[in-house]
Design an enzyme around this catalytic site. Structure first.
Site, PDB file in Angstrom:
ATOM      1  N   LYS A  62      -4.561  -9.942  -4.803  1.00  0.00           N
ATOM      2  CA  LYS A  62      -3.098  -9.813  -4.888  1.00  0.00           C
ATOM      3  C   LYS A  62      -2.472 -11.174  -5.157  1.00  0.00           C
ATOM      4  O   LYS A  62      -1.553 -11.296  -5.972  1.00  0.00           O
ATOM      5  CB  LYS A  62      -2.531  -9.235  -3.584  1.00  0.00           C
ATOM      6  CG  LYS A  62      -2.700  -7.730  -3.488  1.00  0.00           C
ATOM      7  CD  LYS A  62      -2.393  -7.194  -2.099  1.00  0.00           C
ATOM      8  CE  LYS A  62      -2.810  -5.739  -2.008  1.00  0.00           C
ATOM      9  NZ  LYS A  62      -2.856  -5.218  -0.635  1.00  0.00           N
ATOM     10  N   GLN A  69      -1.126  -6.690   5.338  1.00  0.00           N
ATOM     11  CA  GLN A  69      -2.348  -5.989   4.948  1.00  0.00           C
ATOM     12  C   GLN A  69      -2.836  -5.104   6.105  1.00  0.00           C
ATOM     13  O   GLN A  69      -3.013  -5.580   7.221  1.00  0.00           O
ATOM     14  CB  GLN A  69      -3.419  -7.029   4.565  1.00  0.00           C
ATOM     15  CG  GLN A  69      -4.695  -6.442   4.024  1.00  0.00           C
ATOM     16  CD  GLN A  69      -4.512  -5.739   2.678  1.00  0.00           C
ATOM     17  OE1 GLN A  69      -3.852  -6.237   1.785  1.00  0.00           O
ATOM     18  NE2 GLN A  69      -5.087  -4.559   2.550  1.00  0.00           N
ATOM     19  N   ASP A 114       5.809  -2.509  -0.193  1.00  0.00           N
ATOM     20  CA  ASP A 114       4.752  -1.506  -0.024  1.00  0.00           C
ATOM     21  C   ASP A 114       5.341  -0.099   0.154  1.00  0.00           C
ATOM     22  O   ASP A 114       4.637   0.896   0.030  1.00  0.00           O
ATOM     23  CB  ASP A 114       3.941  -1.840   1.241  1.00  0.00           C
ATOM     24  CG  ASP A 114       2.499  -2.213   0.925  1.00  0.00           C
ATOM     25  OD1 ASP A 114       2.071  -2.002  -0.221  1.00  0.00           O
ATOM     26  OD2 ASP A 114       1.818  -2.696   1.843  1.00  0.00           O
TER      27      ASP A 114
END
Ligand code: NAD
Length: 297
Positions: free
Chosen positions: A54, A98, A121
């Protein structure tokens, strides 16, 4: 193979290139780069790989990447304090924590601490609520990537029968909502669904998001249907292999003889997820700068 291959890797590369160009234009206009902060707690090897890729993709798309690595014994308060610091940081447009989090850390509480305007997200309850009631907001990256692939293939999805297998908050449910918003007739199947093969046989569009290797068989697929395989499963290594093969939730070899179009694993949905994350971050950056995001981003 008779089905057309849906090349998510190529689609994602295009999207990333487009985001990169717009991100360069954004920095000119805003006088700063768009920024994505990624928080990794603990030392999970798979998460480490995701975070690294990422970070690289963010920089390659002309955005700033901020990586925060915390030890596995980080307390809930420390983690939330970092999220709050990132919420307040004007250089940060998107925050991604994460998952999964190690130990007793409460994922829901941590996600709830993220400023919904930086929730790239799309996991915050405010983002989920906005999607549900049709208001603008961040949509989880994987299902948004899937609907982009479907729109590219079909154009109009009105009236098509779509079956989503899986009802998770991050894939199945938002996927179903996006299909519904696109005027498909949507069925959500899950672990308690009866006669799953029969239900899948009615589908013009099948989205499999279960996490069971090659569970969806060729004879479940309606001839000509479009199959989007979200699953990522690693098989046991065969003799002579150091690592097992990656496969999806669909028996690719069989299904590709029946379907009209199908995503491969790897190279289908997987690459879309990071591309959409970058896209969401840039959308957040435009909003934070009070600028209009370009059409078609
Ligand atoms: P999850 O475990 O949270 O949800 C799985 C869902 O499958 C559940 O809703 C469950 O009801 C359903 N299910 C389980 N067994 C079933 C059965 N026998 N029949 C029908 N439904 C059944 O998983 P998730 O987070 O939604 O992920 C699903 C898969 O997608 C996993 O393989 C995951 O690795 C993959 N994934 C891929 C990406 C990507 O970027 N490509 C992103 C997220 C998840």
């Amino acid at each position: 193979m008779t089905a057309q291959l849906i090349d998510g890797k190529a689609f994602a590369a295009d999207l990333r290139a487009r985001v990169g160009e717009h991100a360069a234009a954004f920095s000119e206009q805003a006088g700063r780069k768009a920024g994505l902060a990624v928080v990794l707690v603990g030392e999970d090897a798979a998460s480490e790989v995701y975070v690294r890729s990422k970070g690289k993709a963010t920089v390659a798309a002309n955005m700033e990447s901020f990586e925060h690595r915390l030890p596995a014994d980080t307390s809930q308060e420390e983690l939330i304090a970092l999220v709050e610091q990132l919420n307040a940081d004007p250089a940060v447009d998107g925050i991604l924590v994460q998952l999964p989090l190690p130990g007793d850390l409460d994922e829901q509480a941590v996600i709830a601490a993220i400023d919904p305007g930086k929730d790239v997200d799309g996991f915050h309850v405010e983002s989920a609520g906005r999607l549900m009631v049709g208001r603008e907001g961040f949509v989880p990256c994987t299902p948004l990537g899937c609907i982009m692939l479907l729109r590219d293939r079909h154009g109009d999805l009105s009236g098509l029968n779509a079956v989503v297998i899986g009802r998770s908050h991050i894939v199945g449910k938002p996927m179903a909502q996006l299909l519904l918003d696109a005027n498909a007739t949507v069925t959500i199947a899950h672990s308690r669904t009866k006669d799953l093969p029969e239900i899948v046989r009615r589908a013009d569009i099948v989205v499999a998001a279960v996490g069971r290797a090659e569970m969806v068989k060729a004879d479940w697929i309606k001839p000509g249907a479009t199959v989007i395989d979200v699953g990522i499963n690693r098989l046991m290594p065969a003799e002579g292999e150091s690592k097992g093969r990656l496969v999806g939730d669909v028996d690719f070899a069989g299904a590709s003889e029946v379907a009209g179009a199908i995503t491969p694993v790897p190279g289908g949905v997987g690459p879309m997820t990071i591309a959409v994350l970058l896209r969401n971050t840039l959308v957040a950056a435009y909003a934070h700068a009070g600028l209009e995001a370009p059409e078609g981003l």
